[in-house]
Write a protein that holds these residues in place. Structure first.
Motif, PDB file in Angstrom:
ATOM      1  N   TYR A 102      61.106  61.193  60.178  1.00  0.00           N
ATOM      2  CA  TYR A 102      61.428  62.580  60.179  1.00  0.00           C
ATOM      3  C   TYR A 102      61.297  63.170  61.301  1.00  0.00           C
ATOM      4  N   MET A 103      60.455  62.930  62.217  1.00  0.00           N
ATOM      5  CA  MET A 103      60.469  63.487  63.546  1.00  0.00           C
ATOM      6  C   MET A 103      61.654  63.187  64.231  1.00  0.00           C
ATOM      7  N   ASP A 104      62.055  62.046  64.513  1.00  0.00           N
ATOM      8  CA  ASP A 104      63.174  61.635  65.128  1.00  0.00           C
ATOM      9  C   ASP A 104      64.509  62.220  64.559  1.00  0.00           C
ATOM     10  N   ARG A 105      64.442  62.501  63.249  1.00  0.00           N
ATOM     11  CA  ARG A 105      65.642  63.109  62.655  1.00  0.00           C
ATOM     12  C   ARG A 105      65.712  64.699  63.104  1.00  0.00           C
ATOM     13  N   ALA A 106      64.424  65.313  62.961  1.00  0.00           N
ATOM     14  CA  ALA A 106      64.361  66.766  63.369  1.00  0.00           C
ATOM     15  C   ALA A 106      64.514  66.720  64.769  1.00  0.00           C
ATOM     16  N   GLU A 158      57.206  70.383  47.806  1.00  0.00           N
ATOM     17  CA  GLU A 158      56.527  71.281  48.537  1.00  0.00           C
ATOM     18  C   GLU A 158      56.751  70.987  50.035  1.00  0.00           C
ATOM     19  N   PHE A 159      56.337  69.625  50.220  1.00  0.00           N
ATOM     20  CA  PHE A 159      56.456  69.032  51.639  1.00  0.00           C
ATOM     21  C   PHE A 159      57.749  69.436  52.439  1.00  0.00           C
ATOM     22  N   PHE A 160      58.882  69.321  51.853  1.00  0.00           N
ATOM     23  CA  PHE A 160      60.266  69.811  52.250  1.00  0.00           C
ATOM     24  C   PHE A 160      60.538  71.165  52.186  1.00  0.00           C
ATOM     25  N   GLU A 161      59.947  71.796  51.201  1.00  0.00           N
ATOM     26  CA  GLU A 161      60.207  73.470  51.298  1.00  0.00           C
ATOM     27  C   GLU A 161      59.353  74.125  52.650  1.00  0.00           C
ATOM     28  N   VAL A 162      58.524  73.413  52.750  1.00  0.00           N
ATOM     29  CA  VAL A 162      57.728  73.650  53.923  1.00  0.00           C
ATOM     30  C   VAL A 162      58.761  73.264  55.447  1.00  0.00           C
ATOM     31  N   MET A 163      58.804  72.217  55.293  1.00  0.00           N
ATOM     32  CA  MET A 163      59.586  71.468  56.642  1.00  0.00           C
ATOM     33  C   MET A 163      60.891  71.844  56.825  1.00  0.00           C
ATOM     34  N   THR A 164      61.675  71.934  56.134  1.00  0.00           N
ATOM     35  CA  THR A 164      63.153  71.944  56.214  1.00  0.00           C
ATOM     36  C   THR A 164      63.506  73.577  56.884  1.00  0.00           C
ATOM     37  N   PRO A 165      62.979  74.571  56.263  1.00  0.00           N
ATOM     38  CA  PRO A 165      63.161  75.919  57.034  1.00  0.00           C
ATOM     39  C   PRO A 165      62.508  75.845  58.346  1.00  0.00           C
ATOM     40  N   TYR A 166      61.614  75.230  58.380  1.00  0.00           N
ATOM     41  CA  TYR A 166      60.828  75.278  59.999  1.00  0.00           C
ATOM     42  C   TYR A 166      61.858  74.563  60.893  1.00  0.00           C
ATOM     43  N   ALA A 171      66.358  74.988  65.235  1.00  0.00           N
ATOM     44  CA  ALA A 171      67.579  74.563  65.377  1.00  0.00           C
ATOM     45  C   ALA A 171      68.653  75.419  65.648  1.00  0.00           C
ATOM     46  N   LYS A 172      68.546  76.656  64.680  1.00  0.00           N
ATOM     47  CA  LYS A 172      69.284  77.656  64.494  1.00  0.00           C
ATOM     48  C   LYS A 172      68.968  78.901  65.574  1.00  0.00           C
ATOM     49  N   SER A 173      67.923  78.770  66.422  1.00  0.00           N
ATOM     50  CA  SER A 173      67.518  79.812  67.116  1.00  0.00           C
ATOM     51  C   SER A 173      68.450  80.260  67.954  1.00  0.00           C
ATOM     52  N   GLU A 174      68.419  81.789  68.458  1.00  0.00           N
ATOM     53  CA  GLU A 174      69.511  82.243  69.221  1.00  0.00           C
ATOM     54  C   GLU A 174      68.806  82.438  70.570  1.00  0.00           C
ATOM     55  N   ALA A 175      67.538  81.497  70.894  1.00  0.00           N
ATOM     56  CA  ALA A 175      66.909  81.579  72.181  1.00  0.00           C
ATOM     57  C   ALA A 175      67.707  81.151  73.057  1.00  0.00           C
ATOM     58  N   LYS A 176      67.700  81.297  74.274  1.00  0.00           N
ATOM     59  CA  LYS A 176      68.510  80.728  75.431  1.00  0.00           C
ATOM     60  C   LYS A 176      67.510  79.255  75.840  1.00  0.00           C
ATOM     61  N   LYS A 177      66.375  79.481  75.598  1.00  0.00           N
ATOM     62  CA  LYS A 177      65.432  78.455  75.667  1.00  0.00           C
ATOM     63  C   LYS A 177      64.281  78.078  74.749  1.00  0.00           C
ATOM     64  N   ILE A 178      64.165  77.139  74.250  1.00  0.00           N
ATOM     65  CA  ILE A 178      62.896  76.831  73.393  1.00  0.00           C
ATOM     66  C   ILE A 178      61.787  75.860  74.017  1.00  0.00           C
ATOM     67  N   SER A 179      60.662  76.108  73.609  1.00  0.00           N
ATOM     68  CA  SER A 179      59.619  75.118  74.173  1.00  0.00           C
ATOM     69  C   SER A 179      59.641  73.886  73.097  1.00  0.00           C
ATOM     70  N   VAL A 184      54.936  69.721  68.035  1.00  0.00           N
ATOM     71  CA  VAL A 184      53.522  69.910  67.866  1.00  0.00           C
ATOM     72  C   VAL A 184      53.293  70.422  66.464  1.00  0.00           C
ATOM     73  N   GLY A 185      53.995  71.426  66.251  1.00  0.00           N
ATOM     74  CA  GLY A 185      53.726  72.344  64.724  1.00  0.00           C
ATOM     75  C   GLY A 185      54.317  70.985  63.678  1.00  0.00           C
ATOM     76  N   LEU A 186      55.725  70.627  64.176  1.00  0.00           N
ATOM     77  CA  LEU A 186      56.181  69.771  63.019  1.00  0.00           C
ATOM     78  C   LEU A 186      55.412  68.525  62.579  1.00  0.00           C
ATOM     79  N   GLN A 187      54.686  68.131  63.863  1.00  0.00           N
ATOM     80  CA  GLN A 187      53.849  66.959  63.638  1.00  0.00           C
ATOM     81  C   GLN A 187      52.824  67.271  62.798  1.00  0.00           C
ATOM     82  N   GLY A 188      52.064  68.579  62.972  1.00  0.00           N
ATOM     83  CA  GLY A 188      51.169  69.084  61.897  1.00  0.00           C
ATOM     84  C   GLY A 188      51.654  68.881  60.500  1.00  0.00           C
ATOM     85  N   ILE A 189      52.807  69.167  60.199  1.00  0.00           N
ATOM     86  CA  ILE A 189      53.324  69.296  58.766  1.00  0.00           C
ATOM     87  C   ILE A 189      53.407  67.981  58.522  1.00  0.00           C
TER      88      ILE A 189
END
Length: 416
Positions: A102-106, A158-166, A171-179, A184-189
């Motif tokens: 799931y981490m690789d897919r994300a 519940e797991f995917f209700e939390v993880m999918t929107p995260y 993925a859909k962020s309009e930021a020019k750069k993401i950190s 780290v947050g996803l690994q915590g989930i």
């Protein structure tokens, strides 16, 4: 009344009571026998199976409310491969595979700005990829499925209700750069719901890393190939099967349908199992433990229903009619053209992963593959399905097999 007469009456009453009890017992036995005869007559078309070939498998597991059939079926496949090669029984950990996958897919979803699917599903190749690149651990090296959130088995709601929107938000962020902190947050989930993948663990008194443990299993990861059969790519070449859960885009060898089936038969005959992926959404795949590729026109005719009336029947009534036909139900004759048409019009879908491990026949001589499921000891056969060869030919998306199980003439054509 004299005491003598009282004794006579008492004796007579006991005798009469014994007679009544005896007659009652006979009546009950008669009713039971009649009920059994009636029950048997109702189920006269229920298949009676005789095993022709059965290869060793490990225990039945239960994926419960999770879309991880791909992990359960393929790890079960590799457990059978180990059994064949070494004679050792292992219980490999699905949660380890799911955590890594799931981490690789994300990561891929984020790289493609959300222009691909993030879901619970996967492919047999995902498991092989994890084994080769991350290793594996035994089942008890991670928390028991569901235990971290108070359930007795996996429940990914519940797991995917939390993880999918995260994942979608990043993925859909309009930021020019993401950190990189989103990982780290996803690994915590992932760790909160599946458990943290161990960096080392003890097994039978020896300490391993996951990669060391995978290497100790005695398998050559280069032995495994995936087979499919479609006409939109040339036969005897390899291509990535175009389904959403095949997101790593591994190549599958494309062979004619007859050769695809020859590979399965040759594998089973020679002691191998097959990690099968295909369509179980058809009416012929029953929840009782059988699967038939129904010829619906003939089924409707045999049940006294024309097409219009059939469409008006409830699901319950249709199921009852299917059950009444049992192993006498007419099946289609699958063709290459039919497979392609159903694939292109979305009828043939990639629903489920299971393990083919044997062959049986019913009382009419029809042959079935014996297939291990991952729904616990469910159905009439305690977690085993009997799927006709016709059903498999019609509904296979692809499958993983040891290349040494492929007939020599096919291997030669494929160059493997």
């Amino acid at each position: 009344m004299t005491s003598k007469q009282q004794r006579i009456n008492k004796t007579t009453n006991k005798t009469n009571m014994k007679k009544i009890l005896t007659l009652s017992l006979i009546a009950l036995m008669s009713v039971g026998a009649n009920a059994q005869e009636k029950k048997d007559s109702v189920n006269k078309n229920k298949p009676v199976f005789t095993t022709i070939k059965e290869n060793p498998i490990t225990s039945i597991k239960d994926q419960n409310r999770s879309g991880t059939c791909w992990a359960y079926s393929t790890l079960s496949y590799f457990e059978s491969e180990i059994l064949k090669k070494t004679g050792k029984t292992y219980d490999l950990c699905e949660s380890f595979v799911a955590n890594k996958n799931y981490m690789d897919r994300a990561i891929q979803v984020v790289r493609l700005h959300g222009d691909c699917q993030f879901s619970q599903g996967g492919s047999a190749y995902d498991v092989l990829y994890v084994l080769k690149n991350y290793g594996i651990c035994p089942e008890d090296a991670m928390p028991f499925p569901g235990s971290l959130y108070g359930d007795s088995l996996n429940n990914f709601n519940e797991f995917f209700e939390v993880m999918t929107p995260y994942v979608t938000t990043i993925a859909k962020s309009e930021a020019k750069k993401i950190s990189g902190q989103w990982k780290v947050g996803l690994q915590g989930i992932l760790d909160a719901y599946l458990g943290q993948c161990p960096t080392s663990f003890k097994y039978e008194g020896k300490t391993y890393t996951p990669k060391e443990f995978a290497s100790s299993l005695g398998l050559d990861w280069n032995d495994y190939v995936t087979i499919t059969s479609y006409t939109h790519h040339p036969f005897w070449t390899a291509f990535p099967v175009e389904v959403q859960d095949n997101w790593r885009n591994p190549l599958s060898w494309n062979v004619p349908m007859e050769d695809m089936m020859r590979i399965i038969d040759n594998a089973v005959d020679n002691g191998y199992t097959i990690a099968w992926g295909g369509d179980v959404s058809e009416d012929g795949f029953t929840r009782k433990g059988t699967a038939y590729a129904y010829d619906m026109k003939q089924v409707q005719s045999l049940t006294g229903s024309d097409a219009a009336r059939w469409l008006r029947l409830t699901t319950t009534k249709k199921t009852a009619m299917f059950d009444s036909l049992g192993c006498t139900a007419p099946e289609i004759v699958p063709t290459q053209e039919m497979r392609q048409e159903r694939y292109d019009n979305w009828q043939l879908t990639d629903d489920h992963g299971m393990l083919i491990y044997g062959v049986a026949k019913d009382q009419n001589g029809k042959e079935y593959y014996m297939v291990k499921n991952s729904w616990g000891e469910y159905g009439d056969y305690k977690g085993i399905w009997y799927m006709t060869k016709t059903f498999i030919a019609a509904n296979t998306m692809d499958f993983m097999v040891n290349k040494n199980a492929i007939p020599k003439d096919i291997r030669k054509k494929l160059g493997i």
